[in-house]
Each structure stands twice: as structure tokens, then as C-alpha cells.
Design a protein around this motif. Structure first.
Motif, PDB file in Angstrom:
ATOM      1  N   THR A  72       5.510   9.182  -4.153  1.00  0.00           N
ATOM      2  CA  THR A  72       6.387   9.799  -5.156  1.00  0.00           C
ATOM      3  C   THR A  72       7.407   9.839  -5.473  1.00  0.00           C
ATOM      4  O   THR A  72       7.465   8.808  -4.332  1.00  0.00           O
ATOM      5  CB  THR A  72       5.254  10.695  -4.464  1.00  0.00           C
ATOM      6  N   VAL A  73       7.767  10.156  -6.702  1.00  0.00           N
ATOM      7  CA  VAL A  73       8.729  10.752  -6.465  1.00  0.00           C
ATOM      8  C   VAL A  73       9.603  11.751  -6.344  1.00  0.00           C
ATOM      9  O   VAL A  73      10.333  11.174  -5.534  1.00  0.00           O
ATOM     10  CB  VAL A  73       9.161  11.243  -8.141  1.00  0.00           C
ATOM     11  N   SER A  74       9.021  12.514  -5.638  1.00  0.00           N
ATOM     12  CA  SER A  74       9.261  13.693  -4.227  1.00  0.00           C
ATOM     13  C   SER A  74       9.944  12.821  -3.231  1.00  0.00           C
ATOM     14  O   SER A  74      10.732  12.680  -2.429  1.00  0.00           O
ATOM     15  CB  SER A  74       8.200  14.494  -4.102  1.00  0.00           C
ATOM     16  N   SER A  75       8.957  11.714  -2.929  1.00  0.00           N
ATOM     17  CA  SER A  75       9.035  11.200  -0.656  1.00  0.00           C
ATOM     18  C   SER A  75      10.392   9.560  -1.796  1.00  0.00           C
ATOM     19  O   SER A  75      11.000   9.804  -0.765  1.00  0.00           O
ATOM     20  CB  SER A  75       7.932  10.344  -0.527  1.00  0.00           C
ATOM     21  N   LEU A  76      10.649   9.479  -2.402  1.00  0.00           N
ATOM     22  CA  LEU A  76      11.694   8.781  -2.538  1.00  0.00           C
ATOM     23  C   LEU A  76      12.705   9.469  -3.044  1.00  0.00           C
ATOM     24  O   LEU A  76      14.064   8.506  -2.107  1.00  0.00           O
ATOM     25  CB  LEU A  76      11.130   7.692  -4.144  1.00  0.00           C
ATOM     26  N   ILE A  77      13.268  10.455  -2.712  1.00  0.00           N
ATOM     27  CA  ILE A  77      13.721  11.753  -3.174  1.00  0.00           C
ATOM     28  C   ILE A  77      13.820  11.806  -1.981  1.00  0.00           C
ATOM     29  O   ILE A  77      14.983  11.724  -1.480  1.00  0.00           O
ATOM     30  CB  ILE A  77      13.846  12.730  -4.232  1.00  0.00           C
ATOM     31  N   ASP A  78      13.214  11.815  -0.468  1.00  0.00           N
ATOM     32  CA  ASP A  78      12.997  12.428   0.802  1.00  0.00           C
ATOM     33  C   ASP A  78      14.014  11.392   0.929  1.00  0.00           C
ATOM     34  O   ASP A  78      14.627  11.272   2.058  1.00  0.00           O
ATOM     35  CB  ASP A  78      11.745  12.873   0.637  1.00  0.00           C
ATOM     36  N   ILE A  79      13.544  10.161   1.063  1.00  0.00           N
ATOM     37  CA  ILE A  79      14.000   8.720   1.436  1.00  0.00           C
ATOM     38  C   ILE A  79      15.296   8.486   1.068  1.00  0.00           C
ATOM     39  O   ILE A  79      16.244   8.764   1.801  1.00  0.00           O
ATOM     40  CB  ILE A  79      12.704   8.018   1.304  1.00  0.00           C
ATOM     41  N   TYR A  80      15.735   9.128   0.232  1.00  0.00           N
ATOM     42  CA  TYR A  80      17.390   8.583  -0.970  1.00  0.00           C
ATOM     43  C   TYR A  80      17.794  10.120  -0.232  1.00  0.00           C
ATOM     44  O   TYR A  80      19.393   9.314   1.142  1.00  0.00           O
ATOM     45  CB  TYR A  80      17.670   9.055  -2.447  1.00  0.00           C
ATOM     46  N   LEU A  81      17.437  11.161   0.469  1.00  0.00           N
ATOM     47  CA  LEU A  81      18.292  12.094   0.678  1.00  0.00           C
ATOM     48  C   LEU A  81      18.672  12.035   1.994  1.00  0.00           C
ATOM     49  O   LEU A  81      19.947  12.214   2.594  1.00  0.00           O
ATOM     50  CB  LEU A  81      18.348  13.190   0.620  1.00  0.00           C
ATOM     51  N   ALA A  82      18.056  11.330   2.728  1.00  0.00           N
ATOM     52  CA  ALA A  82      18.355  11.080   4.056  1.00  0.00           C
ATOM     53  C   ALA A  82      18.368   9.940   4.704  1.00  0.00           C
ATOM     54  O   ALA A  82      19.451   9.047   5.434  1.00  0.00           O
ATOM     55  CB  ALA A  82      16.998  11.286   4.882  1.00  0.00           C
ATOM     56  N   SER A  83      19.188   9.123   3.093  1.00  0.00           N
ATOM     57  CA  SER A  83      19.378   7.647   3.845  1.00  0.00           C
ATOM     58  C   SER A  83      21.676   8.132   3.791  1.00  0.00           C
ATOM     59  O   SER A  83      22.198   8.483   3.404  1.00  0.00           O
ATOM     60  CB  SER A  83      19.740   6.737   2.198  1.00  0.00           C
ATOM     61  N   GLN A  84      21.646   6.355   4.319  1.00  0.00           N
ATOM     62  CA  GLN A  84      23.296   6.902   4.870  1.00  0.00           C
ATOM     63  C   GLN A  84      23.885   6.443   3.317  1.00  0.00           C
ATOM     64  O   GLN A  84      24.720   6.748   3.472  1.00  0.00           O
ATOM     65  CB  GLN A  84      23.607   4.938   5.911  1.00  0.00           C
ATOM     66  N   ASN A  87       1.118  -1.013  -0.151  1.00  0.00           N
ATOM     67  CA  ASN A  87      -0.094   0.260  -0.112  1.00  0.00           C
ATOM     68  C   ASN A  87       0.623   1.127  -0.634  1.00  0.00           C
ATOM     69  O   ASN A  87       0.559   2.451  -0.779  1.00  0.00           O
ATOM     70  CB  ASN A  87      -1.391  -0.830   0.794  1.00  0.00           C
ATOM     71  N   THR A  88       2.087   1.112   0.713  1.00  0.00           N
ATOM     72  CA  THR A  88       2.984   2.304   0.811  1.00  0.00           C
ATOM     73  C   THR A  88       3.487   2.925  -0.153  1.00  0.00           C
ATOM     74  O   THR A  88       3.257   3.652  -1.478  1.00  0.00           O
ATOM     75  CB  THR A  88       3.856   2.476   1.555  1.00  0.00           C
ATOM     76  N   ALA A  89       4.314   1.547  -0.704  1.00  0.00           N
ATOM     77  CA  ALA A  89       4.753   1.713  -2.158  1.00  0.00           C
ATOM     78  C   ALA A  89       3.921   2.134  -3.583  1.00  0.00           C
ATOM     79  O   ALA A  89       4.089   2.696  -4.242  1.00  0.00           O
ATOM     80  CB  ALA A  89       5.212   0.120  -2.506  1.00  0.00           C
ATOM     81  N   ALA A  90       2.059   1.588  -3.086  1.00  0.00           N
ATOM     82  CA  ALA A  90       1.720   2.100  -4.197  1.00  0.00           C
ATOM     83  C   ALA A  90       1.227   3.846  -4.189  1.00  0.00           C
ATOM     84  O   ALA A  90       0.926   4.062  -4.939  1.00  0.00           O
ATOM     85  CB  ALA A  90       0.539   1.477  -3.976  1.00  0.00           C
ATOM     86  N   LEU A  91       1.554   4.314  -3.167  1.00  0.00           N
ATOM     87  CA  LEU A  91       1.272   5.577  -3.042  1.00  0.00           C
ATOM     88  C   LEU A  91       2.330   6.112  -2.684  1.00  0.00           C
ATOM     89  O   LEU A  91       2.410   7.884  -2.902  1.00  0.00           O
ATOM     90  CB  LEU A  91       0.791   5.620  -1.612  1.00  0.00           C
ATOM     91  N   ALA A 100       5.820   6.991  -7.771  1.00  0.00           N
ATOM     92  CA  ALA A 100       6.561   6.544  -8.537  1.00  0.00           C
ATOM     93  C   ALA A 100       6.806   5.073  -9.350  1.00  0.00           C
ATOM     94  O   ALA A 100       7.409   4.755 -10.287  1.00  0.00           O
ATOM     95  CB  ALA A 100       7.459   6.419  -6.964  1.00  0.00           C
ATOM     96  N   ASN A 101       5.337   4.423  -9.320  1.00  0.00           N
ATOM     97  CA  ASN A 101       4.760   3.091 -10.213  1.00  0.00           C
ATOM     98  C   ASN A 101       4.867   3.605 -11.674  1.00  0.00           C
ATOM     99  O   ASN A 101       4.929   3.074 -12.583  1.00  0.00           O
ATOM    100  CB  ASN A 101       3.993   2.369  -9.139  1.00  0.00           C
ATOM    101  N   ASP A 102       4.490   4.776 -11.868  1.00  0.00           N
ATOM    102  CA  ASP A 102       4.647   5.219 -12.836  1.00  0.00           C
ATOM    103  C   ASP A 102       4.747   5.571 -14.268  1.00  0.00           C
ATOM    104  O   ASP A 102       4.623   6.203 -14.847  1.00  0.00           O
ATOM    105  CB  ASP A 102       2.669   5.940 -13.114  1.00  0.00           C
ATOM    106  N   VAL A 103       6.169   5.742 -13.703  1.00  0.00           N
ATOM    107  CA  VAL A 103       7.307   7.093 -13.899  1.00  0.00           C
ATOM    108  C   VAL A 103       8.133   6.023 -14.415  1.00  0.00           C
ATOM    109  O   VAL A 103       8.500   4.485 -14.442  1.00  0.00           O
ATOM    110  CB  VAL A 103       8.477   7.362 -12.706  1.00  0.00           C
TER     111      VAL A 103
END
Length: 70
Positions: free
Chosen positions: A14-26, A8-12, A55-58
Motif C-alpha cells: 500500500t502507499v502507507s507501507s511504502l511510506i514506512d519503508i522510505y521513512l526507515a531507509s538510509q 506477491n509482496t509488491a502486489a500487496l 501502491a500499484n493502483d496509484v
């Protein structure tokens, strides 16, 4: 009914949310400061262009089109 919370989370996502996750990653934090700056510039351009897209639509052609514009 058979979907998991993760699905469910993956389906929601967005590209922006994935960017945020990556920028906060180790992984991102381990990069050299100059690489972080360069990546950040390009990721913010990506966010401005398609940040709200699910993100799934890109598709690869979407990224190619954006890279050609940069």
C-alpha cells in the motif's frame, strides 16, 4: 503459480507501507533534519489521503490531484 514472493509482496504493497519503508531507509536518514521534517509532513498528508490504496493502483494524476490540494 509463476509469481515470485517479491511479486506477491509488491502486489500487496500500500502507499502507507511504502511510506514506512522510505521513512526507515538510509536515503531518508541521510537527509538534513529539516528535510526529514518537511518530507515527513507531506508524507503523512499523503498517508491520510491515500495510505490504504494499493501502491500499484496509484497513477500520476492521483498524485497531481493531491499536490494541488496541498
Amino acid at each position: 503459480a509463476g509469481r515470485t514472493r517479491r511479486a506477491n509482496t509488491a502486489a500487496l504493497a500500500t502507499v502507507s507501507s511504502l511510506i514506512d519503508i522510505y521513512l526507515a531507509s538510509q536515503d531518508f536518514k541521510k537527509l538534513a533534519k529539516s528535510s526529514q521534517k518537511t518530507y515527513g509532513i507531506h508524507l503523512e498528508k499523503l498517508r491520510r489521503e491515500i495510505g490504504n490504496a494499493p501502491a500499484n493502483d496509484v497513477e500520476p494524476r492521483d498524485i497531481t490531484r493531491l499536490m494541488d490540494k496541498m
